[in-house]
Design an enzyme around this catalytic site. Structure first.
Site, mmCIF file in Angstrom:
data_model
loop_
_atom_site.group_PDB
_atom_site.id
_atom_site.type_symbol
_atom_site.label_atom_id
_atom_site.label_comp_id
_atom_site.label_asym_id
_atom_site.label_seq_id
_atom_site.Cartn_x
_atom_site.Cartn_y
_atom_site.Cartn_z
ATOM 1 N N ARG A 59 125.661 94.613 125.384
ATOM 2 C CA ARG A 59 126.780 93.665 125.437
ATOM 3 C C ARG A 59 127.350 93.479 126.850
ATOM 4 O O ARG A 59 127.523 92.355 127.328
ATOM 5 C CB ARG A 59 127.933 94.151 124.531
ATOM 6 C CG ARG A 59 127.741 93.876 123.088
ATOM 7 C CD ARG A 59 128.327 95.020 122.272
ATOM 8 N NE ARG A 59 127.425 96.141 122.390
ATOM 9 C CZ ARG A 59 126.422 96.371 121.554
ATOM 10 N NH1 ARG A 59 126.299 95.621 120.502
ATOM 11 N NH2 ARG A 59 125.577 97.347 121.746
ATOM 12 N N THR A 60 127.685 94.584 127.506
ATOM 13 C CA THR A 60 128.408 94.495 128.775
ATOM 14 C C THR A 60 127.534 93.861 129.851
ATOM 15 O O THR A 60 127.972 92.956 130.570
ATOM 16 C CB THR A 60 128.864 95.909 129.216
ATOM 17 O OG1 THR A 60 129.469 96.548 128.091
ATOM 18 C CG2 THR A 60 129.849 95.841 130.348
ATOM 19 N N HIS A 63 136.638 102.013 130.472
ATOM 20 C CA HIS A 63 135.799 100.833 130.236
ATOM 21 C C HIS A 63 136.790 99.664 130.146
ATOM 22 O O HIS A 63 137.068 99.150 129.064
ATOM 23 C CB HIS A 63 135.013 101.025 128.939
ATOM 24 C CG HIS A 63 133.895 100.044 128.713
ATOM 25 N ND1 HIS A 63 133.709 98.916 129.496
ATOM 26 C CD2 HIS A 63 132.917 100.011 127.777
ATOM 27 C CE1 HIS A 63 132.653 98.249 129.046
ATOM 28 N NE2 HIS A 63 132.156 98.892 128.009
ATOM 29 N N LYS A 74 113.560 107.888 142.957
ATOM 30 C CA LYS A 74 112.923 108.678 144.021
ATOM 31 C C LYS A 74 113.928 109.617 144.672
ATOM 32 O O LYS A 74 113.651 110.188 145.727
ATOM 33 C CB LYS A 74 112.344 107.745 145.093
ATOM 34 C CG LYS A 74 111.290 106.784 144.589
ATOM 35 C CD LYS A 74 110.835 105.889 145.741
ATOM 36 C CE LYS A 74 110.028 104.709 145.253
ATOM 37 N NZ LYS A 74 109.938 103.667 146.302
ATOM 38 N N ARG A 133 127.981 100.288 135.992
ATOM 39 C CA ARG A 133 128.110 101.259 134.893
ATOM 40 C C ARG A 133 127.423 102.533 135.314
ATOM 41 O O ARG A 133 126.305 102.485 135.866
ATOM 42 C CB ARG A 133 127.474 100.723 133.606
ATOM 43 C CG ARG A 133 127.358 101.814 132.534
ATOM 44 C CD ARG A 133 126.959 101.276 131.194
ATOM 45 N NE ARG A 133 128.061 100.538 130.577
ATOM 46 C CZ ARG A 133 128.042 100.116 129.309
ATOM 47 N NH1 ARG A 133 126.992 100.348 128.547
ATOM 48 N NH2 ARG A 133 129.079 99.459 128.814
HETATM 49 N N1 CP Z 1 130.599 98.037 124.045
HETATM 50 C C1 CP Z 1 129.670 98.256 125.004
HETATM 51 O O1 CP Z 1 129.982 98.674 126.129
HETATM 52 O O2 CP Z 1 128.393 97.966 124.614
HETATM 53 P P1 CP Z 1 127.081 98.105 125.534
HETATM 54 O O3 CP Z 1 126.893 99.592 125.765
HETATM 55 O O4 CP Z 1 125.966 97.492 124.740
HETATM 56 O O5 CP Z 1 127.348 97.394 126.819
#
Ligand code: CP
Length: 314
Positions: free
Chosen positions: A54-55, A132, A82, A104
């Site tokens: 999603r993100t 998040h 590496k 992320r």
């Molecule tokens: N909700 C969320 O962060 O989903 P993803 O891990 O798929 O990005």
């Protein structure tokens, strides 16, 4: 602000400004109206050191709808494999002069550290158990659209709170907007000292869900349990999985949320997740694009203001 690293430093008025802009983007997305001038001439790099559906997809779509040049770094195929460190990777990409860096990382604090080393805007797409922020913002927008307000609601956050950056960012955001927050989890999955955040704590789903307006379910984050207690899925679903009988304790018009990815039959009954009269899970995904458009729009405005007009010729 220069970056979006977490909900913690945000003022309620900044949250409302971002949600108002995201709401208008959501309407324009539904009508197919793009805004390719907003990030035109800017470069956005997405660096995901941890899996995402999603993100990652919504940040990419958001950047493209606003006209940015978007590059997705495939971290699995990068020189991180590496032995290159996070900071050296960041400095390397920084030398290519990106404007927006979406990151992320599995370690809490890694995105903050990286933001100190680069001279572009950094957006935290999830760091370890820490924050998040865009998830909490898209959850807030979904709640506001479904309930008509984002204050004085009773909101239950249920499941693996101890390992959840989604829970942490949501507790901060929903608390800042003066909602009543109930956390429901087995003691092993409830972080210590959480009552200091002004939340109510429950071990029992039926008690915790009583008369709430919003039920937010969380996935068991097994990848963050580092060999500690992992509950049996059958037992967990029996006690903490959201099914029709447990949901009946919430208000009759309570909405059901889940940030995804979802494990059906573990933390949520698939029939509840698919019930379009109760579940807003797909709406959450839709709002994710709009919220990320708004976040990048606002940061780009600040970036342009800081740089001055001569550097932003398209
Ligand atoms: N909700 C969320 O962060 O989903 P993803 O891990 O798929 O990005």
């Amino acid at each position: 602000a220069k970056h979006l690293l977490g909900i913690e430093p945000l003022h309620p008025t900044e949250i409302t400004t971002l949600l108002d802009l995201a709401d208008s983007y959501a309407e324009h997305n539904r009508r197919g109206i793009a805004h390719r001038d907003v990030l035109a001439g800017l470069t956005q790099i997405n660096m995901f050191f941890e899996n995402s559906t999603r993100t990652q997809a919504s940040f990419e779509l958001a950047g493209k709808r606003l006209g940015a040049d978007v590059m997705n770094m495939g971290m699995q195929a990068s020189s991180v494999k590496k032995g290159e460190t996070l900071i050296d990777t960041a400095l390397t990409l920084n030398a290519m002069r990106p404007d927006l860096l979406v990151v992320r990382h599995p370690h809490s604090g890694a995105v903050d550290l990286l933001a100190q080393k680069v001279n572009c805007a950094v957006l935290n797409a999830g760091d370890g158990k820490h924050e998040h922020p865009t998830q909490a913002l898209l959850d807030a927008l979904t709640i506001r659209r479904a309930k008509g307000r984002l204050h004085r609601l009773s909101i239950a956050i249920c499941g693996d709170i101890a390992h959840s950056r989604v829970a942490r960012s949501n507790i901060m955001l929903l608390g800042k907007m003066e909602n009543r927050i109930r956390l429901i989890a087995p003691p092993t999955l409830m972080p210590s000292g959480v009552a200091d955040f002004g939340v109510e704590v429950f071990e029992n789903m039926e008690e915790g869900l009583k008369d709430v307006d919003v039920v937010m379910m969380l996935r068991l984050q097994k990848e963050r349990m580092d060999g500690g207690f992992i509950p049996s899925e059958r037992e967990y679903f029996h006690r903490y999985g959201l099914d029709a009988a447990k949901l009946a304790h919430a208000k009759p018009d309570a909405i059901v949320m889940h940030p995804g990815p979802m494990n059906r039959g573990v933390e949520i009954d698939g029939n509840i997740a698919d019930d379009i009269n109760r579940s807003v899970i797909q709406e959450q995904v839709e709002m994710g694009v709009a919220v990320r458009m708004a976040a990048m729009d606002l940061l780009a405005q600040n970036l342009r203001a800081a740089r001055g007009p001569q550097e932003v010729m398209v």
